[in-house]
Design a protein around this motif. Structure first.
Motif, short mmCIF file in Angstrom:
data_model
loop_
_atom_site.label_atom_id
_atom_site.label_comp_id
_atom_site.label_asym_id
_atom_site.label_seq_id
_atom_site.Cartn_x
_atom_site.Cartn_y
_atom_site.Cartn_z
N MET A 68 -44.82 -46.41 13.69
CA MET A 68 -45.22 -45.64 14.87
C MET A 68 -44.47 -44.31 14.90
SD MET A 68 -45.02 -46.62 18.91
CE MET A 68 -46.45 -47.67 18.78
N ILE A 75 -42.97 -41.08 16.57
CA ILE A 75 -42.55 -40.66 17.91
C ILE A 75 -42.70 -39.15 17.97
CG2 ILE A 75 -40.69 -40.68 19.61
CD1 ILE A 75 -39.49 -43.06 18.13
N GLN A 76 -43.59 -38.68 18.81
CA GLN A 76 -43.89 -37.26 18.85
C GLN A 76 -42.68 -36.44 19.24
OE1 GLN A 76 -47.01 -36.71 21.71
NE2 GLN A 76 -45.79 -37.41 23.44
N SER A 126 -38.35 -35.07 16.44
CA SER A 126 -39.35 -36.12 16.27
C SER A 126 -38.74 -37.23 15.43
CB SER A 126 -40.60 -35.56 15.58
OG SER A 126 -40.28 -35.05 14.30
N VAL A 166 -39.54 -41.60 13.82
CA VAL A 166 -40.51 -42.63 13.45
C VAL A 166 -39.84 -43.99 13.66
CG1 VAL A 166 -39.83 -42.54 11.02
CG2 VAL A 166 -42.05 -43.49 11.65
N TYR A 205 -48.17 -51.71 22.00
CA TYR A 205 -48.03 -50.50 21.20
C TYR A 205 -47.78 -49.28 22.09
CZ TYR A 205 -49.95 -53.48 17.57
OH TYR A 205 -50.14 -54.50 16.69
N ALA A 206 -48.54 -49.16 23.16
CA ALA A 206 -48.33 -48.03 24.08
C ALA A 206 -46.96 -48.13 24.75
CB ALA A 206 -49.44 -48.01 25.13
N ASP A 253 -44.26 -47.04 22.33
CA ASP A 253 -44.32 -45.59 22.15
C ASP A 253 -43.63 -44.86 23.29
OD1 ASP A 253 -44.99 -43.09 21.15
OD2 ASP A 253 -46.93 -43.08 22.13
N GLN A 254 -43.89 -45.27 24.52
CA GLN A 254 -43.28 -44.59 25.68
C GLN A 254 -41.79 -44.83 25.76
OE1 GLN A 254 -44.85 -42.45 27.73
NE2 GLN A 254 -46.60 -42.68 26.34
N ALA A 272 -39.79 -45.58 23.35
CA ALA A 272 -39.12 -44.93 22.22
C ALA A 272 -38.89 -43.45 22.52
CB ALA A 272 -39.96 -45.10 20.96
N GLN A 273 -39.84 -42.80 23.17
CA GLN A 273 -39.67 -41.38 23.51
C GLN A 273 -38.53 -41.20 24.51
OE1 GLN A 273 -43.33 -39.45 24.71
NE2 GLN A 273 -44.54 -40.59 23.22
N THR A 303 -37.53 -54.70 23.91
CA THR A 303 -38.73 -55.17 23.22
C THR A 303 -38.67 -56.65 22.84
OG1 THR A 303 -37.83 -54.42 21.09
CG2 THR A 303 -39.22 -52.89 22.32
#
Length: 271
Positions: free
Chosen positions: A67, A69-70, A85, A87, A106-107, A110-111, A113-114, A148
């Motif tokens: 995944m 991470i932007q 950024s 990963v 997954y969503a 992602d959130q 992790a940011q 998680t």
């Protein structure tokens, strides 16, 4: 005929029900079986049978997921704005929790992790963020695992992928690196001068103890000059002996000129 038609209909219905009851779970998946909305089992890979309409089999992939991470705009502890950024790699370890405990795992990862990336990097200075990336990666992974694991997911690895610095900071770092290199160059040159001076001092002590060593050095210099086939040869002489010889020459000249000056003065008085 009616009996045959009924038999055919029953056979068709049986075949349809059998087809609806067959579920295949691949090797990298686990199947979470719901019966009337309740979890009753987690099915292993292979051929599985369910009750049509009553049962529902939810397949969950157990493979490692990559995944990205932007890029995040982060202000470091020393008030420098950077874009970073990363990963993340994670996998599901508990299929039932990943389906029941959270709606979209997954969503969610992602959130979180940011936000974790911004939090951890913001606690470090810019130099630490650039040099201690391994420590930052471990800290982010530990924080993510704490949350998680309750969702049945394990974060296996987090890596910072790209760090973008402002142009002004890049120029400042370039000037700093240039100044650091100049400092090291001056220190090395000074150390070289010190070693050269020490070597020259040892050489002078040796020549003072052995006068012939200076003559041998003079001969070596002549040989080196002769290699280039120069028309003019300057023969080096010891400085102190040259000064002494010049002083003696001047003294002799002065002594020789004194009687002549006396005779000239007598001759003038007689006339």
């Amino acid at each position: 005929m009616n009996v045959i038609g009924v038999a055919i209909a029953v056979a068709v219905v049986a075949v349809v029900l059998l087809a609806l009851s067959i579920r295949v779970v691949t090797q990298y998946e686990r199947g979470v079986l719901f019966r009337l909305g309740r979890v009753i089992a987690v099915r292993e890979p292979g051929l599985n049978f369910i009750i049509p309409v009553v049962d529902h089999l939810r397949r969950v992939s157990m493979r490692i997921v990559t995944m990205p991470i932007q890029s995040q705009g982060i202000i470091t502890r020393d008030n420098v704005s950077v874009d970073i950024s990363a990963v993340a790699y994670f996998r599901v370890v508990d299929a039932e929790k990943s389906v029941v405990a959270i709606e979209n795992v997954y969503a969610a990862i992602d959130q979180i992790a940011q936000t974790t990336l911004r939090k951890v990097v913001g606690q470090h200075t810019l130099d630490q963020a650039l040099a201690d990336t391994d420590t930052i990666n471990v800290d982010i992974r530990k924080i993510l695992d704490t949350t998680t694991l309750e969702w049945g997911v394990e974060v296996t690895l987090v890596e910072l992928k790209d760090i973008q610095l402002p142009d002004s900071m890049k120029r400042a770092m370039a000037r700093q690196a240039e100044a650091e290199r100049e400092k090291r160059a001056k220190i090395i040159a000074a150390e070289g001068e010190s070693l050269a001076a020490a070597a020259l001092g040892d050489a002078s002590d040796t020549m003072m103890a052995h006068p012939l060593a200076l003559q041998l050095r003079n001969l070596q210099t002549l040989i080196e000059l002769g290699v280039d086939k120069n028309t003019t040869v300057v023969f080096p002489a010891p400085l102190m002996s040259a000064i002494g010889e010049i002083s003696a020459f001047l003294a002799r000249e002065t002594a020789a000129a004194a009687p002549h000056a006396v005779n000239m003065s007598k001759a003038g008085s007689r006339s």
